[in-house]
Scaffold this active site. Structure first.
Site, PDB file in Angstrom:
ATOM      1  N   ARG A 153       0.809  -1.225   0.000  1.00  0.00           N
ATOM      2  CA  ARG A 153       0.000   0.000   0.000  1.00  0.00           C
ATOM      3  C   ARG A 153       0.845   1.279   0.000  1.00  0.00           C
ATOM      4  NH1 ARG A 153      -3.691  -1.624   4.937  1.00  0.00           N
ATOM      5  NH2 ARG A 153      -2.069  -3.199   5.169  1.00  0.00           N
ATOM      6  N   GLU A 206      -7.726 -11.533  13.147  1.00  0.00           N
ATOM      7  CA  GLU A 206      -7.504 -10.499  12.123  1.00  0.00           C
ATOM      8  C   GLU A 206      -8.848  -9.962  11.658  1.00  0.00           C
ATOM      9  OE1 GLU A 206      -4.284  -9.323  11.197  1.00  0.00           O
ATOM     10  OE2 GLU A 206      -4.199 -10.404  13.093  1.00  0.00           O
TER      11      GLU A 206
HETATM   12  C1  UD1 Z   1      -0.218  -7.481  11.833  1.00  0.00           C
HETATM   13  C2  UD1 Z   1      -0.960  -8.408  12.799  1.00  0.00           C
HETATM   14  C3  UD1 Z   1      -2.174  -7.680  13.361  1.00  0.00           C
HETATM   15  C4  UD1 Z   1      -1.756  -6.409  14.044  1.00  0.00           C
HETATM   16  C5  UD1 Z   1      -0.935  -5.539  13.077  1.00  0.00           C
HETATM   17  C6  UD1 Z   1      -0.352  -4.381  13.844  1.00  0.00           C
HETATM   18  C7  UD1 Z   1      -0.610 -10.665  11.947  1.00  0.00           C
HETATM   19  C8  UD1 Z   1      -1.231 -11.829  11.266  1.00  0.00           C
HETATM   20  N1  UD1 Z   1      -1.380  -9.601  12.115  1.00  0.00           N
HETATM   21  O1  UD1 Z   1      -1.088  -7.233  10.747  1.00  0.00           O
HETATM   22  O2  UD1 Z   1      -2.844  -8.514  14.302  1.00  0.00           O
HETATM   23  O3  UD1 Z   1      -2.871  -5.704  14.505  1.00  0.00           O
HETATM   24  O4  UD1 Z   1       0.160  -6.286  12.514  1.00  0.00           O
HETATM   25  O5  UD1 Z   1       0.260  -3.451  12.972  1.00  0.00           O
HETATM   26  O6  UD1 Z   1       0.523 -10.764  12.371  1.00  0.00           O
HETATM   27  N2  UD1 Z   1       6.124  -9.471   7.496  1.00  0.00           N
HETATM   28  C9  UD1 Z   1       7.156 -10.349   7.227  1.00  0.00           C
HETATM   29  N3  UD1 Z   1       6.915 -11.490   6.536  1.00  0.00           N
HETATM   30  C10 UD1 Z   1       5.663 -11.841   6.138  1.00  0.00           C
HETATM   31  C11 UD1 Z   1       4.607 -10.950   6.429  1.00  0.00           C
HETATM   32  C12 UD1 Z   1       4.856  -9.797   7.116  1.00  0.00           C
HETATM   33  O7  UD1 Z   1       8.305 -10.080   7.579  1.00  0.00           O
HETATM   34  O8  UD1 Z   1       5.525 -12.913   5.525  1.00  0.00           O
HETATM   35  C13 UD1 Z   1       6.406  -8.239   8.214  1.00  0.00           C
HETATM   36  C14 UD1 Z   1       6.049  -6.994   7.450  1.00  0.00           C
HETATM   37  O9  UD1 Z   1       7.153  -6.535   6.707  1.00  0.00           O
HETATM   38  C15 UD1 Z   1       5.672  -6.009   8.557  1.00  0.00           C
HETATM   39  C16 UD1 Z   1       5.171  -6.911   9.667  1.00  0.00           C
HETATM   40  O10 UD1 Z   1       5.616  -8.214   9.376  1.00  0.00           O
HETATM   41  O11 UD1 Z   1       6.773  -5.293   9.027  1.00  0.00           O
HETATM   42  C17 UD1 Z   1       3.650  -6.896   9.777  1.00  0.00           C
HETATM   43  O12 UD1 Z   1       3.112  -7.326   8.547  1.00  0.00           O
HETATM   44  P1  UD1 Z   1       1.799  -6.671   7.972  1.00  0.00           P
HETATM   45  O13 UD1 Z   1       1.480  -7.345   6.699  1.00  0.00           O
HETATM   46  O14 UD1 Z   1       1.924  -5.201   7.964  1.00  0.00           O
HETATM   47  O15 UD1 Z   1       0.744  -7.152   9.084  1.00  0.00           O
HETATM   48  P2  UD1 Z   1      -0.661  -6.502   9.354  1.00  0.00           P
HETATM   49  O16 UD1 Z   1      -1.620  -6.958   8.329  1.00  0.00           O
HETATM   50  O17 UD1 Z   1      -0.519  -5.070   9.583  1.00  0.00           O
END
Ligand code: UD1
Ligand code: CA
Length: 508
Positions: A19, A161
């Site tokens: 995004r 979620e």
């Molecule tokens: C996540 C949480 C959500 C919380 C929110 C807070 C999960 C499933 N959900 O959602 O409960 O309220 O954060 O901001 O964890 N990342 C990786 N590898 C992956 C996926 C993500 O390293 O495979 C990292 C991303 O770069 C990021 C972080 O994890 O820094 C969070 O990922 P993001 O996709 O932003 O999670 P949210 O949907 O925001």
């Protein structure tokens, strides 16, 4: 338990951040002096972790290169394909089978988190001997975030979620901040049991918390007192909001420590900057990077300083500086440009429309107007007249100019380097100096003045100039023909300095 537990920090930074709509991975976007991931790592490391692991994936090359600059001891762990936050932590724990004790997991996009809050989360977790402790917050708008589902008795049951939540669950306003403390053994165990049975088909770290709770392990929450600390950054609108919030926090801290900030709304100070008490920061000012401002300095309005050191009592007005030093009591601007290695000693002056690069401006020396100073050493109390150019570049190489102590360079001179002007020497206005001027000597290279009488009358006949010249040569002095006899003359009286003559060199 007497021995302190081992503590490991895991930062999740493998996502693209779709995004953001950016070629730059989300966690590398800058926010007042650090990248997003830089802020998170700084907050986490301040708690005295034994080691820090950063999960990288999307543009891992860029993120890894950045880490080696800002946190060389942080170990990157590659998550080549991003199958969710749980997947990311599972790979990480597999990469470090020796890790025991407390594992602090932080989303890489929560940059306003304070070190104190991470420390409190860890303390709460370890005091309770919990399997997992989740940082949560009560927010007014939980849109897009994981909701904290509690049992009737108030214990944490699971995290849902938004996209997987029932309407009742969506109404919950306590959210998961994406910051957790886990016991390593319990975490490993739960990660082995994650499913991908959710709307995104990903392994959710949040499910590890639910699995531990379901197994009867002690799972708790730590509710953040300041909601802003838990805000994530998913797009550039949120990034701008975070920048505003962080700027307010930084400005407030400096004001409470004795710095005057006249217009906090237009003052942007990086978290890496230092400002001493009684400094005054006027509006539209940006202080960036490794900039430091000493006591009583006055900065602004309309100033940008990057990696610049400003001494006590100095003033910088409407100017731009990068990697420069401004000595105590020195004065800069309005409209000066200080480039790398511009070094203004105490009480030096660099004035209006002056550019300085890689030069020493000695104590009390002045370059007041319209000059370029490059590759020069200017001695104490020297005076460089208006529109002096240090001609440092011959098209191939840069050359140095030295101006001795208390030397005086007249207006509109070119110092064609290499040049050495001795202490106390003078350069006449309009000279082009190509060699050495001994101490106390005068250098003049002016062409003699040539006057061609009547040139305008014959070569510019019919112009306003020709008409003015005709009046000036045929009418008696003082009779301009313009004001009525009873009105005071508005022109200069005869015998005044002719207009258009420059101020004496170095005049203020
Ligand atoms: C996540 C949480 C959500 C919380 C929110 C807070 C999960 C499933 N959900 O959602 O409960 O309220 O954060 O901001 O964890 N990342 C990786 N590898 C992956 C996926 C993500 O390293 O495979 C990292 C991303 O770069 C990021 C972080 O994890 O820094 C969070 O990922 P993001 O996709 O932003 O999670 P949210 O949907 O925001
Ligand atoms: Ca997020």
């Amino acid at each position: 338990m007497t021995q302190p537990r081992s503590r490991t920090v895991v930062v999740l930074a493998a996502g693209e951040g779709k995004r953001m709509k950016s070629d730059l991975p989300k966690v590398l976007h800058p926010l007042l002096g650090r990248t997003l991931v830089g802020h998170v790592l700084t907050a986490a490391r301040a708690t005295g972790a034994d080691r820090s692991l950063v999960v990288v994936g999307h543009r891992a090359d860029l993120v890894t290169a950045h880490l080696s600059e800002i946190a060389p001891d942080a170990v990157p762990v590659l998550q080549a394909e991003q199958h969710g936050t749980g997947h990311a932590v599972r790979l990480t724990m597999a990469a470090v089978p020796d890790v025991t004790g407390t594992v602090v997991v932080l989303n890489g996009d929560v940059p306003l988190l304070r070190p104190e809050t991470v420390a409190d989360l860890i303390a709460t977790h370890e005091a309770a001997d919990a399997a997992a402790t989740v940082l949560t917050a009560e927010v007014t708008d939980p849109t897009g975030l994981g909701r904290i589902v509690r049992t009737p008795s108030g214990a944490l049951e699971r995290i849902v979620e938004e996209r997987d939540a029932s309407p009742q669950q969506r109404a919950i306003r306590e959210i998961n901040a994406g910051i957790y403390a886990f016991d390593a053994a319990g975490l490993r165990d739960a990660l082995g049991k994650l499913s991908t049975d959710n709307d995104q088909g990903e392994e959710y770290l949040t499910d590890a918390v639910g699995l531990l709770a379901a197994a009867g392990a002690p799972v708790g929450t730590y509710v953040a007192a300041d909601v802003t600390e838990t805000l994530g950054c998913n797009d550039r609108v949120e990034l701008a909001r975070l920048r505003r919030l962080l700027a307010d926090r930084v400005n407030e801290a400096w004001m409470r420590s004795g710095v005057s900030i006249l217009d906090p709304a237009t003052t942007w100070i990086d978290v890496t900057v230092e400002v001493a008490r009684d400094a005054v920061i006027d509006q539209n000012t940006q202080l960036r990077g490794a900039t430091t401002i000493d006591a009583g300095a006055i900065i602004g309005p309309d100033v940008t300083l990057i990696d610049t050191v400003v001494g006590a009592g100095a003033t910088v007005l409407r100017s731009h500086a990068k990697q420069a030093r401004v000595g105590a009591g020195a004065s800069v601007g309005p409209y000066a440009y200080l480039r790398p290695e511009a070094d203004l000693h105490d009480r030096a002056k660099v004035g209006t429309f002056v550019e300085v690069k890689k030069s020493q401006i000695g104590p009390g020396a002045k370059v007041p107007h319209l000059s370029y100073v490059g590759d020069a050493t200017i001695g104490a109390d020297a005076n460089i007249g208006a529109a002096t150019i240090f001609v440092n570049y011959d098209g191939v190489a840069k050359h140095h100019t030295t101006v001795g102590e208390a030397a005086f360079v007249g207006c509109d001179s070119s110092l064609i380097a290499p040049v050495e002007i001795g202490a106390g020497a003078y350069v006449a206005a309009g000279s082009a100096v190509t060699g050495e001027v001994p101490p106390g000597a005068l250098a003049v290279t002016r062409a003699p003045l040539r006057v061609v009488d009547g040139w305008v009358r014959s070569r510019r006949a019919g112009t306003k100039s020709a008409e003015a010249a005709r009046r000036a040569t045929t009418e008696p002095p003082g009779a301009t023909g313009q004001p009525g006899a009873d009105q005071p003359a508005t022109t200069e009286p005869p015998g005044a300095e002719p207009s258009g003559v420059a101020e004496p060199p170095g005049a203020e």
